[in-house]
Design a protein around this motif. Structure first.
Motif, mmCIF file in Angstrom:
data_model
loop_
_atom_site.group_PDB
_atom_site.id
_atom_site.type_symbol
_atom_site.label_atom_id
_atom_site.label_comp_id
_atom_site.label_asym_id
_atom_site.label_seq_id
_atom_site.Cartn_x
_atom_site.Cartn_y
_atom_site.Cartn_z
ATOM 1 N N ASN A 15 1.030 -1.251 0.013
ATOM 2 C CA ASN A 15 0.078 0.004 -0.029
ATOM 3 C C ASN A 15 0.766 1.453 -0.114
ATOM 4 N N SER A 16 1.783 1.134 0.639
ATOM 5 C CA SER A 16 2.962 2.294 1.033
ATOM 6 C C SER A 16 3.452 2.825 -0.565
ATOM 7 N N LYS A 17 3.937 1.561 -1.244
ATOM 8 C CA LYS A 17 4.578 1.844 -2.613
ATOM 9 C C LYS A 17 3.454 2.264 -3.288
ATOM 10 N N ALA A 18 2.139 1.953 -3.230
ATOM 11 C CA ALA A 18 1.125 2.245 -4.156
ATOM 12 C C ALA A 18 0.818 3.930 -3.895
ATOM 13 N N GLY A 19 1.173 4.271 -2.981
ATOM 14 C CA GLY A 19 0.948 5.596 -2.349
ATOM 15 C C GLY A 19 -0.450 5.873 -1.617
ATOM 16 N N ASP A 20 -0.853 4.603 -1.107
ATOM 17 C CA ASP A 20 -1.978 4.589 -0.279
ATOM 18 C C ASP A 20 -1.526 4.548 1.199
ATOM 19 N N LEU A 21 -1.169 5.687 1.813
ATOM 20 C CA LEU A 21 -0.496 5.587 3.089
ATOM 21 C C LEU A 21 -1.514 5.386 4.129
ATOM 22 N N ASP A 22 -2.709 5.641 3.944
ATOM 23 C CA ASP A 22 -3.801 5.450 5.022
ATOM 24 C C ASP A 22 -4.155 3.988 5.147
ATOM 25 N N SER A 23 -4.178 3.365 4.083
ATOM 26 C CA SER A 23 -4.358 1.755 3.902
ATOM 27 C C SER A 23 -3.162 1.322 4.788
ATOM 28 N N ALA A 24 -1.861 1.702 4.371
ATOM 29 C CA ALA A 24 -0.627 1.090 4.949
ATOM 30 C C ALA A 24 -0.925 1.269 6.174
ATOM 31 N N ALA A 25 -0.974 2.599 6.939
ATOM 32 C CA ALA A 25 -1.155 2.876 8.366
ATOM 33 C C ALA A 25 -1.987 1.981 9.036
ATOM 34 N N ALA A 26 -3.298 1.707 8.454
ATOM 35 C CA ALA A 26 -4.433 0.903 8.991
ATOM 36 C C ALA A 26 -3.790 -0.480 8.987
ATOM 37 N N SER A 27 -3.175 -0.967 8.409
ATOM 38 C CA SER A 27 -2.661 -2.249 8.241
ATOM 39 C C SER A 27 -1.634 -2.317 9.491
ATOM 40 N N ILE A 28 -0.661 -1.618 9.533
ATOM 41 C CA ILE A 28 0.135 -1.506 10.761
ATOM 42 C C ILE A 28 -0.323 -1.418 12.067
ATOM 43 N N GLU A 29 -1.530 -0.615 12.095
ATOM 44 C CA GLU A 29 -2.150 -0.287 13.398
ATOM 45 C C GLU A 29 -2.848 -1.818 13.787
ATOM 46 N N ARG A 30 -3.398 -2.478 12.696
ATOM 47 C CA ARG A 30 -3.965 -3.830 12.946
ATOM 48 C C ARG A 30 -2.808 -4.659 13.720
ATOM 49 N N ALA A 31 -1.518 -4.720 13.083
ATOM 50 C CA ALA A 31 -0.433 -5.597 13.382
ATOM 51 C C ALA A 31 -0.106 -5.429 14.920
ATOM 52 N N ILE A 32 -0.214 -4.020 15.162
ATOM 53 C CA ILE A 32 0.000 -3.422 16.602
ATOM 54 C C ILE A 32 -0.821 -4.023 17.472
ATOM 55 N N PRO A 36 1.319 -5.976 20.660
ATOM 56 C CA PRO A 36 1.525 -4.447 21.215
ATOM 57 C C PRO A 36 2.628 -4.155 21.638
ATOM 58 N N ARG A 37 3.794 -5.247 21.688
ATOM 59 C CA ARG A 37 5.103 -5.052 22.120
ATOM 60 C C ARG A 37 6.439 -5.001 21.010
ATOM 61 N N ASN A 38 5.819 -5.203 19.719
ATOM 62 C CA ASN A 38 6.812 -5.061 18.695
ATOM 63 C C ASN A 38 7.253 -3.709 18.090
ATOM 64 N N ALA A 39 8.515 -3.539 18.732
ATOM 65 C CA ALA A 39 9.226 -2.085 18.377
ATOM 66 C C ALA A 39 9.163 -1.673 17.034
ATOM 67 N N THR A 40 9.370 -2.762 16.095
ATOM 68 C CA THR A 40 9.526 -2.642 14.915
ATOM 69 C C THR A 40 8.299 -1.984 13.995
ATOM 70 N N LEU A 41 7.048 -2.503 14.598
ATOM 71 C CA LEU A 41 6.078 -2.203 14.052
ATOM 72 C C LEU A 41 5.635 -0.516 14.492
ATOM 73 N N PHE A 42 5.852 -0.150 15.523
ATOM 74 C CA PHE A 42 5.800 1.123 15.995
ATOM 75 C C PHE A 42 6.560 2.066 15.078
ATOM 76 N N TYR A 43 7.859 1.586 14.837
ATOM 77 C CA TYR A 43 9.011 2.260 13.877
ATOM 78 C C TYR A 43 8.377 2.444 12.627
ATOM 79 N N LYS A 44 7.739 1.430 11.993
ATOM 80 C CA LYS A 44 7.130 1.464 10.797
ATOM 81 C C LYS A 44 6.063 2.551 10.682
ATOM 82 N N LEU A 45 5.080 2.481 11.812
ATOM 83 C CA LEU A 45 4.142 3.414 11.641
ATOM 84 C C LEU A 45 4.476 4.943 11.715
ATOM 85 N N ALA A 46 5.493 5.108 12.585
ATOM 86 C CA ALA A 46 6.240 6.238 12.636
ATOM 87 C C ALA A 46 6.833 7.043 11.387
ATOM 88 N N LEU A 47 7.274 6.150 10.608
ATOM 89 C CA LEU A 47 7.729 6.697 9.327
ATOM 90 C C LEU A 47 6.580 6.837 8.678
#
Length: 106
Positions: A15-32, A36-47
């Motif tokens: 989604n991010s590569k396709a420019g759909d940042l909202d969908s990408a963020a929603a997917s990462i939020e679901r993963a979190i 909920p203690r996965n530091a990499t997921l929070f970093y990806k969402l921060a990006l």
């Protein structure tokens, strides 16, 4: 990382590569919600939040990632560099300098 979380991260990357940042963020939020203690997921969402021009939110998420990273010094360094960038966007140049100094300590 569980298979479900891996699939969500993969979907977020596409989604991010396709420019759909909202969908990408929603997917990462679901993963979190699953890991909920996965530091990499929070970093990806921060990006993603930084790409969405939400530097304050990006900074907060990167701080959370750095706290969760415990012994992963490379991730901590990346988090603090992201924080420095977010602070520069917010015109907080002194804060950015502090964040860079913190990044250099890892």
């Amino acid at each position: 990382m569980s298979p479900v979380v891996g699939a969500l991260v993969s979907a977020a990357n596409q989604n991010s590569k396709a420019g759909d940042l909202d969908s990408a963020a929603a997917s990462i939020e679901r993963a979190i919600r699953i890991e909920p203690r996965n530091a990499t997921l929070f970093y990806k969402l921060a990006l993603l939040r930084l790409q969405q021009s939400k530097p304050r939110l990006a900074e907060d998420l990167a701080k959370k990632s750095a706290l969760l990273a415990s012994t992963d010094n490379a991730l901590k360094k990346h988090c603090w560099l992201l924080i420095a960038h977010a602070r520069e966007i917010q015109q907080d140049f002194a804060g950015a300098k502090e964040a860079r100094a913190k990044a250099d300590s890892f």
